[in-house]
Design an enzyme around this catalytic site. Structure first.
Site, PDB file in Angstrom:
ATOM      1  N   ARG A 126       0.843  -1.303  -0.031  1.00 50.55           N
ATOM      2  CA  ARG A 126      -0.065   0.066  -0.087  1.00 50.55           C
ATOM      3  C   ARG A 126       0.912   1.171  -0.098  1.00 50.55           C
ATOM      4  O   ARG A 126       2.002   1.543   0.867  1.00 50.55           O
ATOM      5  CB  ARG A 126      -0.965  -0.182   1.212  1.00 50.55           C
ATOM      6  CG  ARG A 126      -1.902   1.303   1.400  1.00 50.55           C
ATOM      7  CD  ARG A 126      -2.723   1.245   2.403  1.00 50.55           C
ATOM      8  NE  ARG A 126      -3.296   2.416   2.890  1.00 50.55           N
ATOM      9  CZ  ARG A 126      -2.773   3.202   4.013  1.00 50.55           C
ATOM     10  NH1 ARG A 126      -2.221   2.972   4.952  1.00 50.55           N
ATOM     11  NH2 ARG A 126      -3.705   4.401   4.037  1.00 50.55           N
TER      12      ARG A 126
ATOM     13  N   GLU B 203      -6.988   8.458   6.963  1.00 55.58           N
ATOM     14  CA  GLU B 203      -7.359   9.000   8.051  1.00 55.58           C
ATOM     15  C   GLU B 203      -7.910  10.272   7.890  1.00 55.58           C
ATOM     16  O   GLU B 203      -7.371  11.388   8.529  1.00 55.58           O
ATOM     17  CB  GLU B 203      -5.996   9.016   9.078  1.00 55.58           C
ATOM     18  CG  GLU B 203      -5.556   7.705   9.280  1.00 55.58           C
ATOM     19  CD  GLU B 203      -4.461   7.568  10.467  1.00 55.58           C
ATOM     20  OE1 GLU B 203      -4.089   8.802  10.993  1.00 55.58           O
ATOM     21  OE2 GLU B 203      -3.890   6.633  10.740  1.00 55.58           O
TER      22      GLU B 203
ATOM     23  N   ASN C 172      -7.098   2.117  10.283  1.00 59.71           N
ATOM     24  CA  ASN C 172      -5.831   1.962  10.821  1.00 59.71           C
ATOM     25  C   ASN C 172      -6.008   1.958  12.203  1.00 59.71           C
ATOM     26  O   ASN C 172      -6.718   2.887  12.939  1.00 59.71           O
ATOM     27  CB  ASN C 172      -5.130   3.304  10.478  1.00 59.71           C
ATOM     28  CG  ASN C 172      -4.791   3.583   8.866  1.00 59.71           C
ATOM     29  OD1 ASN C 172      -4.962   2.496   8.384  1.00 59.71           O
ATOM     30  ND2 ASN C 172      -4.221   4.706   8.542  1.00 59.71           N
TER      31      ASN C 172
ATOM     32  N   HIS D 183      -2.786  10.870   1.163  1.00 62.93           N
ATOM     33  CA  HIS D 183      -2.276  10.591   2.431  1.00 62.93           C
ATOM     34  C   HIS D 183      -1.581  11.973   2.903  1.00 62.93           C
ATOM     35  O   HIS D 183      -0.389  12.021   2.998  1.00 62.93           O
ATOM     36  CB  HIS D 183      -1.275   9.525   2.203  1.00 62.93           C
ATOM     37  CG  HIS D 183      -0.997   8.771   3.540  1.00 62.93           C
ATOM     38  ND1 HIS D 183      -0.993   7.651   3.764  1.00 62.93           N
ATOM     39  CD2 HIS D 183      -0.439   9.423   4.999  1.00 62.93           C
ATOM     40  CE1 HIS D 183      -0.695   7.127   5.075  1.00 62.93           C
ATOM     41  NE2 HIS D 183      -0.337   8.134   5.672  1.00 62.93           N
TER      42      HIS D 183
HETATM   43  C1  NOJ Z   1      -1.189   6.877  10.464  1.00 65.27           C
HETATM   44  C2  NOJ Z   1      -0.589   7.725   9.255  1.00 65.27           C
HETATM   45  O1  NOJ Z   1      -1.400   7.335   8.254  1.00 65.27           O
HETATM   46  C3  NOJ Z   1       0.998   7.207   9.002  1.00 65.27           C
HETATM   47  O2  NOJ Z   1       1.129   8.100   8.070  1.00 65.27           O
HETATM   48  C4  NOJ Z   1       2.042   7.384  10.561  1.00 65.27           C
HETATM   49  O3  NOJ Z   1       2.952   7.350   9.842  1.00 65.27           O
HETATM   50  C5  NOJ Z   1       1.408   6.348  11.200  1.00 65.27           C
HETATM   51  N1  NOJ Z   1       0.017   6.659  11.616  1.00 65.27           N
HETATM   52  C6  NOJ Z   1       2.266   6.338  12.528  1.00 65.27           C
HETATM   53  O4  NOJ Z   1       2.049   7.625  13.393  1.00 65.27           O
END
Ligand code: NOJ
Length: 499
Positions: free
Chosen positions: A125, A218, A334, A171
Site C-alpha cells: 500500500r 485518516e 488504521n 495521504h
Molecule cells: C498513521 C498515518 O497514516 C501514518 O502516515 C503514520 O506514519 C502512522 N499513523 C504512525 O503515526
C-alpha cells in the site's frame, strides 16, 4: 489499576455483567495479558505493508513536482511556517526535519521493489503525491507528465515483481496552491472538485492495473486535531464534511471509469480503541461517544446515511447536512493503541489551538477524557501516544462489525515505533518489541475473525521503511526495514522477516 488523573470515578469495570455484555463485545471488562500465536488465517487473506508518498519519496522539487502543505510546514519549500523548526525537535531530534529527501524512494524505487520481493511481500500500500501529478492542484494547471510517469514505472515494477499495488489517493500532502486564503484547503468546496478531478485522472491512468484503491487516509487526523481553524466551532465539521463529499465524488468517478471496472475502492479511517474506565453509565456513554466522534463521524455517513446521532444532537446547525447517497465502498481501518475513557463535561485538556478558552470546539464538544492505565504503559513505543494493547484491536473490529453489519474490512495500518537515533547495529534490527507487537495484534485479529465472525480480509503492517514521521520528523522509526538516512542503505529488521 492506577490512572492519571486520580480524580477518575472508581466504579470497578472488572464486573462483566455491568455493561459489556449489553454491548456484545469481547472481554467483558477482563483484559488478556498474554496472547497465543498459533493457527492460520483464511485462504486468500492479504498480508502486506505500506508507506505514504511524502514520508518516503523525497525529491520534493524534482521532476516537475509542485509544493505541498507538508513542504511548507516542515520547511523544505514554500513559505516559512512558524511550526517548521519544531518538526523533529519535539522528541529532541534536532529539528528542521522535512520530507525533502526522506528515503529517497523517488530515485530508489526499483531497489525498493526488489527489496520487497526479496522479503516475500505480496501486497504493498502506498500513496500518490497529488502535487507530483498536478503541481498546482488543478487539472487546469496542467498534468505533470514526468510525475505521472514515475507512478507508471513504480506500478509496472510492482506488478512485474508480482506485488499487488494498493493505492491511497490522499495521504495528507495537499498541493500548497489549494491551501491559501482564497482557497482554504478542506474548508473549501473547490478542493472537493479538484480532488474529484485528480481521482478521475488517476483511475483513468492506472485503473486497469491497480485493483484496490483508498480515497483518503485518516480523515479524522487531518481534520480534527491537527488544524488551527480560525473558527474552531465549525472548522473540523466543515472540513470533515468536505472530505466526505470528496470521497463520494471519487467513488462515483471510480464507478464511471471503464479502466477501473472490476476493482474496489474504499476509505481508510482510524481510531484508537476507547474503553470505558468504569461501569458508571456516564463513562460507558463517554466511551461510546468518543468512538462515535472519532470513527463513526466518518463511517456513519457512508454506511448509515448520516452523522452519528450523538453528534447531531450536540452540534445542531454546526454540523452540515448530508444527502445520503450510494457509496458502497470498502472499509479500511488504521489502528495502533487504545485507552480508557471517562466522561469529562466541558473538557479542557487541549491547548489553545484546539479551542481552549472557547466554549465550543471539537475537543470540548465530545466531552470525554482518555487515560492510559499503568498496565497499558508497560509496553511503550517511542511515540508518546503508543502503547501495546492488542485486545483493543479485537474489540474495535467487533464494534465495527456490529455497527455496520459486518462489512469486509482491511486493517490498512498497524505498527510500532522505536527511537530514531539508533544505529543500524544488529541490536537495532533485532526489533523484538515490534515483532511482539505485530504477533500479539495479529493474534487478536485472528480471534476476531474466527471467534467473533468479523469479516477481515487483510492486514498491512505499518511501515515498510523507517520514514518521515510527520511532525516528529525522523525521531521515530516505524519501519520493518531500517533506513540509514546518511547512506540510504536499507537493513531489514527481524519484523520484516516475521511478516
Ligand atoms: C498513521 C498515518 O497514516 C501514518 O502516515 C503514520 O506514519 C502512522 N499513523 C504512525 O503515526
Amino acid at each position: 489499576m492506577a490512572l492519571t488523573p486520580e480524580s477518575a470515578s472508581t466504579t470497578p469495570l472488572h464486573n462483566p455483567s455491568n455493561f459489556s455484555a449489553a454491548l456484545g463485545l469481547p472481554y467483558l471488562g477482563d483484559y488478556p495479558r498474554t496472547y497465543t500465536h498459533e493457527g492460520g488465517f483464511p485462504a486468500g487473506f492479504v498480508w502486506g505493508s505500506g508507506t505514504a508518498a511524502y514520508q518516503i519519496e523525497g525529491a520534493w522539487n524534482e521532476g516537475g513536482r509542485g509544493p505541498s502543505i507538508w513542504d511548507d510546514f516542515s520547511g523544505a519549500g514554500g513559505p516559512a511556517h512558524e511550526a517548521m523548526v519544531k518538526v523533529g525537535a519535539i522528541a529532541g531530534g534536532g529539528g528542521n526535519h522535512s520530507g525533502a529527501v526522506a528515503c529517497d524512494h523517488y530515485h530508489r524505487y526499483r531497489e525498493d521493489v526488489q527489496l520487497m520481493a526479496s522479503l516475500g511481500l505480496r501486497h504493498y500500500r502506498f500513496s500518490l503525491s497529488w502535487p507530483r501529478i498536478l503541481p498546482n492542484g488543478t487539472l487546469a494547471g496542467g498534468v505533470n507528465e514526468e510525475g505521472a510517469a514515475f507512478y507508471d514505472a513504480l506500478i509496472d515494477a510492482l506488478i512485474a515483481a508480482k506485488i499487488e499495488p494498493f493505492v491511497t489517493l490522499y495521504h495528507w500532502d495537499l498541493p500548497s496552491a489549494l491551501q491559501t486564503a482564497a482557497s482554504p484547503g478542506w474548508l473549501s468546496a473547490g478542493t472537493v472538485r479538484h480532488f474529484e478531478d485528480f481521482a478521475r485522472l488517476c483511475f483513468e491512468r492506472w485503473g486497469g492495473k491497480v485493483r484496490r484503491w483508498v480515497t483518503f487516509n485518516e480523515p479524522w487526523t487531518f481534520t480534527a486535531p491537527g488544524n488551527p481553524y480560525a473558527d474552531v466551532r465549525t472548522g473540523p465539521y466543515l472540513a470533515g464534511h468536505n472530505v466526505l463529499l470528496a470521497h463520494a465524488a471519487a467513488v462515483r468517478a471510480f464507478r464511471e471509469t471503464a479502466a477501473a471496472s472490476g476493482g474496489a475502492i474504499g476509505i481508510t479511517n482510524n481510531i484508537d480503541w476507547r474503553e470505558p474506565l468504569t461501569a458508571a453509565p456516564e463513562d460507558v456513554a463517554a466511551a461510546e461517544r468518543a468512538r462515535e466522534w472519532w470513527l463513526a463521524w466518518f463511517c456513519d455517513p457512508i454506511w448509515r446515511g448520516d452523522y452519528p446521532p450523538s453528534m447531531r444532537a450536540s452540534l445542531g446547525e454546526r454540523l452540515p447536512t448530508f444527502t445520503p447517497s450510494e457509496l458502497e465502498s470498502l472499509q479500511g481501518l488504521n489502528h495502533y493503541g487504545s485507552s480508557f475513557v471517562v466522561a469529562q463535561p466541558n473538557g479542557k485538556h487541549y491547548g489553545k489551538h484546539y479551542g481552549e478558552g472557547n466554549g465550543e470546539s471539537y475537543w470540548r464538544d465530545y466531552e470525554a477524557l482518555a487515560l492510559h492505565s499503568e498496565e497499558m504503559k508497560e509496553e511503550a513505543a517511542a511515540s508518546a501516544w503508543l502503547y501495546s494493547v492488542p485486545w483493543g484491536l479485537r474489540k474495535l473490529l467487533s464494534w465495527v462489525k456490529r455497527r455496520y453489519g459486518n462489512p469486509p474490512l482491511y486493517v490498512t495500518e498497524n505498527g510500532w515505533s522505536t527511537p530514531g537515533n539508533d544505529s543500524a547495529s544488529s541490536a537495532q534490527v533485532a526489533d523484538g518489541s515490534r515483532v511482539r507487537f505485530l504477533a500479539n495484534y495479529t493474534s487478536e485479529l485472528r480471534r476476531a475473525i474466527y471467534e467473533d465472525g468479523v469479516d477481515v480480509r487483510g492486514y498491512y503492517a505499518w511501515s515498510l521503511l523507517d520514514n518521515f514521521e510527520w511532525e516528529m520528523g525522523y525521531s521515530e522509526r516505524f519501519g520493518l526495514v531500517y533506513t540509514d538516512y546518511a547512506t540510504q542503505r536499507r537493513h531489514p529488521k527481524a519484523s520484516a522477516r516475521w511478516l
